[in-house]
Design an enzyme around this catalytic site. Structure first.
Site, PDB file in Angstrom:
ATOM      1  N   HIS A  25       0.839  -1.197   0.000  1.00  9.39           N
ATOM      2  CA  HIS A  25       0.000   0.000   0.000  1.00  9.39           C
ATOM      3  C   HIS A  25       0.879   1.255   0.000  1.00  9.39           C
ATOM      4  O   HIS A  25       2.054   1.207   0.360  1.00  9.39           O
ATOM      5  CB  HIS A  25      -0.914   0.010   1.220  1.00  9.39           C
ATOM      6  CG  HIS A  25      -2.073  -0.929   1.103  1.00  9.39           C
ATOM      7  ND1 HIS A  25      -1.966  -2.279   1.392  1.00  9.39           N
ATOM      8  CD2 HIS A  25      -3.366  -0.725   0.699  1.00  9.39           C
ATOM      9  CE1 HIS A  25      -3.152  -2.852   1.192  1.00  9.39           C
ATOM     10  NE2 HIS A  25      -4.014  -1.941   0.764  1.00  9.39           N
ATOM     11  N   LYS A  43      -0.752   4.739   4.654  1.00 11.57           N
ATOM     12  CA  LYS A  43      -1.516   3.757   5.436  1.00 11.57           C
ATOM     13  C   LYS A  43      -0.808   3.530   6.767  1.00 11.57           C
ATOM     14  O   LYS A  43       0.397   3.285   6.807  1.00 11.57           O
ATOM     15  CB  LYS A  43      -1.620   2.446   4.645  1.00 11.57           C
ATOM     16  CG  LYS A  43      -2.560   1.432   5.270  1.00 11.57           C
ATOM     17  CD  LYS A  43      -2.798   0.260   4.322  1.00 11.57           C
ATOM     18  CE  LYS A  43      -3.720  -0.779   4.954  1.00 11.57           C
ATOM     19  NZ  LYS A  43      -5.067  -0.263   5.240  1.00 11.57           N
TER      20      LYS A  43
END
Lengths: 262, 262, 262, 262
Positions: free
Chosen positions: C149, C153
């Protein structure tokens, strides 16, 4: 000391990203824009950014260190000649210049001892991919290129894939790859070929812009892959060029000649 | 003119591959082997290859251009000193030499103006991966390394992953990656760290030896990946070194210093 | 016959995508929205879409076939009970319902013989990845999950990675993977573990949301990978659910129970 | 209770792997082999394994539970009929049976209530890849297949790629992919096509046998990838079939019909 920057073409797809980037970078100061449609750009800073239709007027009214030009060849050429003559450095993402225009810009840059960087591709990752591919091809002449794009792209292969093959060909002896008796049971299975280098183009919804170059040798493969998600990928290259253009006094073509690749 | 080659360690895992490679390469001529267990090696050629226990005896009885040594440090060191003093070039895949041994070999090579290449890793693809990673790290300081090996491997991360991080650290300023408030809901999820570079080790049946180095920048990622299927991957590097060792008259350490990487 | 649709939460990140999707789909008709802030939504169609603060008022004033609810649990629960009692079908992307709320919604759906689909994840590709992983785990119990990601995040591993491991555990006997004498030279190298399944989380600028599940067996690996580029990936699942909710008369939880997976 | 096994074709590429597998599996007992060249196979166990030229003689002299047949169609057909008539279960990797032979074997299996599993591909990972592709194609009709093999492979695309496309076509409506105005600047770039599904074949030294099927949807892609390193990948499927053949009393064709895929 912040660098005073003018952006030509602030409403375009690349230009609007560049405006955001320059506004966000603390060492840069967006002092004006040049656009064929005059108006003003509301900034994140306290003041609105003035937009000029006329480059002479813009450069006369404003203290400018660097022009970032992201317009089209004809307009860009016009802006650049004026800028260089006033010792304003240029960072240019425009493509499609004629050889005559390039020769003239080179000359004017030299006469005015003013740096200008012109790059058809500001994505550092793509430039590195092509540079590394050229080195790897010396040792692994068996090469397949896969490029993947969204299904709104009309032409195949992509310009980057064609350019990559061109660069590889400068160091790789022409050779036919695969089995000498190779048979395509379904026509086209082995992809396109440029001098024996195979190129495969995939088009699917959900893809953005991706390329991998695969080199095969006995018992091993080496893969160099670039994935581009959006136009932000070009901004690091523009930022780097704005900083590097202060260290040169002539025309440099191609981001690969701005990067330190040794 | 074929190159006369002696292989030390012909029964080892690397050595037996090297025997096959030298026999298959038309410009090479396998004239003898050195092994602590004397015997002879049946060749694909008409004649059996003699195996000597004693290197002096081997070099006395045979016209030798290059010694390929794939034994262990102590034996290799012994073979090399004798070879260099007789102006026999050396290509060495042995690891674990002491600093004193390296200094001495360097000295003897220089005195005898004889080339020697020592490389802990002859896989050209792995060397290129590490070299490219070092260049890319200048422009993309956010880096994650994934290495994948069969589940018979005991240590994690692999030596190549550790070496890659070491090389990157020589050009990258120390930085913490990821979100400043990052939380591991499951401990270990973010992998190992070396100076902020994350390293992830996968171990599965069906894998052989693979590594990818992923560089992240705004809107793009660049990935450099090496897949090694078997020991054949080292043979191209040995072959190249045998040819290059004729062009040097000193000790060169590391295949990266044999390759043309500009 | 076009389906009359109301969207609750039209200004949220998912909701605004849903508005675009419903407007673009010829068989759908966006008749109203529900939002705690009344206003109106300018449509691509000739007329503006009315926005209601009060769901009763909305459903009273408008002929509605399906409510798409993309708000938060408390508001969503309130909307749904009112809708079901008026035989308005529901497609719900809200997470965080309590068990009591789920039981009550199930009951009201049954009493009113009205279909409702609640799905914490509408990305069909992610649902298929998890479903396929559960099948593959029966035959390949050695499994490593890599999820990647963007570096904004905070938590690692991702919710999808944890969910995938949970699903796999329902069919896989607990087992320790890797070499029994495995050693982490750098701590964390082998990632997080859930019941012996290894999970590795990468965080880099330039990444969006990606996961691959790798299964290893003797001489082979099987990899199932999902790449999500943006919220458009959820719209196909919502569209499918709007069509499927006409064929059910109770509460169905999870997109996997809407898809035909045999 | 160990299963008594006979292997037909023990000297072939698949057969010799099967011998190793059966010898290594504690619940299996290799009691004999059938080969057109009589000899004996030296076992890792204390005793040599007898090799029969004549299947009748083999089955007469030996207590046999399962015949693993990895020969060629004509020989295999002959062995199987004899085995089934003596209620010896069969696991068969032979390809190229005629329809008549298949019908006859089915009949004899039924008459003798004896299980037989015939599978053209025993790699469980490949079977799962094809099965999952068929499910995913229902929701993602835009599909590209990339298959990669070593450069000694003559035909392109591979049989597995063609089979995968065939299976997908049973659930996917025919559609043209990519941009309607798509142009191949270099011929072949977009690969081969089967009913609009694109197939790309790569051939490089260092590759073994790999295939990925990529599904594209709005904002997402799903990829199913199988990597095969060597023939060991088939042994798990044969082992599983030897165990499953005790639970059936008829002919089952295809490993997909042996696996639990729900």
């Amino acid at each position: 000391m912040r660098k005073n920057i003018v952006i030509a073409g602030p409403r375009g797809r690349m230009g609007s990203e560049a405006v955001q980037m320059v506004l966000a970078e603390p060492s840069f100061n967006l002092v004006a824009c040049i656009d064929h449609k005059a108006s003003s750009i509301s900034s994140l800073a306290e003041k609105a950014i003035p937009v000029y239709q006329n480059p002479e007027e813009c450069f006369y009214a404003t203290e400018v260190d660097v022009l970032i030009d992201l317009t089209v060849a004809e307009a860009s050429y016009h802006h650049i000649l004026i800028a260089l003559q006033q010792n304003i450095r240029c960072v240019v993402g425009t493509t499609g210049f004629t050889n005559e225009q390039l020769v003239e810009m080179k000359l004017v840059a030299k006469e005015n001892k003013t740096g200008i960087i012109i790059a058809p591709n500001f994505a550092i990752g793509a430039i590195l991919m092509m540079h590394f591919s050229k080195i790897a091809a010396r040792y692994f002449p068996d090469i397949e290129i896969i490029e993947k794009h969204h299904n709104q792209k009309v032409d195949a292969p992509s310009g980057t894939a064609i350019k990559t093959a061109e660069m590889i060909k400068t160091v790789r002896e022409s050779k036919a790859q695969g089995h000498p008796d190779e048979v395509e049971v379904l026509k086209g299975a082995r992809g396109a070929q440029d001098d024996g280098i195979h190129i495969h183009s995939l088009r699917l919804p959900g893809l953005v812009a991706h390329q991998e170059v695969i080199f095969g040798g006995e018992g091993q493969t080496l893969t160099i892959k670039h994935d581009s998600m959006n136009r932000k990928s070009f901004m690091e290259g523009i930022k780097l060029s704005v900083n590097q253009v202060f260290h040169i006094d002539e025309l440099v073509y191609g981001l690969e000649n701005v990067l330190d690749l040794d």
